[in-house]
Design a protein around this motif. Structure first.
Motif: not given
Length: 301
Positions: A239-248
């Protein structure tokens, strides 16, 4: 009476970028004057028109900005403007074609930050796949990652000859080591993703270049970064706001367009300020943008 701050904005295109005009005015330039269809052939003459007309004291309140869309041409124009100076008649020059130097620097600095935070590593020895590698941001981001020790592929969806040509031009002009890669099919994309530690999505706005099924093929992925702020996301799950968020379910983390954009804004603003506040002329291109982006990224929590 104090001399007003004047910024002359040179672009090879038909018009200057409103984004750059706004950024310059917000950085304190009182007069911002755009010039269209400026190229290597006439930038030296225009530079000397700008420096000689204000005298040795007035040049301290004068700056030049180089825009356009061609990252190689902008670098050449920056060099030509610098060579046209005749001290003490010399002014600062800042090149940022299509915002690509500052955006690419912000992208690389944001990813470097997450490599360290999430994985305790850096770009050295990592494999970077640049999707949209023929574009302005992709080429510069690829060059910067290469300079930090990564193995970089600049992907292209058109033809292999063009992919190789863009890679060679990028390497020659920006002291990089990248490889051109043709990706025309889902199978080719997934094969490339399977080898990648890092993915930069720098394709056109509103175009998804990595879907959910594609991303699942990226088993080695550490960081996926997307500069696209226009839906749909360039990389599914980022997402546009993600900054280090896990993916899957894997160990990969995402960096979104607004997280990158926050650094990019600060970099461009601070470089405009650096021009205006410098005691003498400074010349700012993508290396200076990268240094500033790392400074900004280091200030983030």
């Amino acid at each position: 009476m104090a001399r007003p701050y004047i910024l002359h904005m040179f672009t090879p295109g038909r018009q200057a970028s409103p984004f750059d005009v706004n950024m310059a005015i917000d950085a304190g330039y009182e007069h911002v004057i755009p010039y269209a269809e400026v190229t290597r052939d006439n930038i030296a003459a225009l530079t000397q028109d700008a420096i000689f007309s204000r005298g040795p004291k007035g040049v301290a309140s004068t700056g030049l900005f180089i825009g356009g869309r061609d990252v190689v041409l902008a670098a050449d124009m920056l060099d030509a403007a610098r060579k046209a100076m005749v001290p003490p008649f010399a002014v600062s020059v800042f090149a940022d074609p299509s915002g690509s130097y500052t955006t690419a620097a912000a992208l690389v600095a944001a990813v470097e930050r997450q490599l360290r935070k999430a994985h305790r590593t850096d770009f050295s020895g990592r494999r970077v796949l640049v999707l949209g590698g023929g574009g302005a941001v992709g080429r510069v981001a690829g060059a910067l990652a290469s300079q930090l020790g990564a193995q970089v592929w600049l992907s292209n969806r058109t033809d292999e000859t063009q992919a190789v040509r863009i890679s060679r031009e990028t390497n020659a002009r920006f002291n990089a080591q990248t490889e051109g890669l043709l990706i025309r099919s889902a199978d080719a994309l997934r094969a490339a993703l399977a080898d990648a530690d890092i993915v930069f999505a720098t394709a056109s706005a509103g175009v998804q270049v990595v879907g959910e099924a594609d991303r699942a093929a990226a088993g080695k992925l550490l960081v996926a970064a997307d500069v696209n702020a226009v839906p749909p996301a360039g990389i599914a799950g980022v997402d546009a706001m993600d900054d280090g968020k896990g993916i899957g379910a894997g160990r990969a983390v995402g960096v979104g367009a607004l997280a990158i954009g926050n650094i990019k804004y600060q970099v461009q603003h601070r470089l405009f300020l650096a021009m205006r506040e410098a005691a003498g002329p400074v010349y700012l291109g993508f290396p200076e943008a990268m240094a500033m982006a790392r400074t900004v990224a280091a200030e983030l929590p």
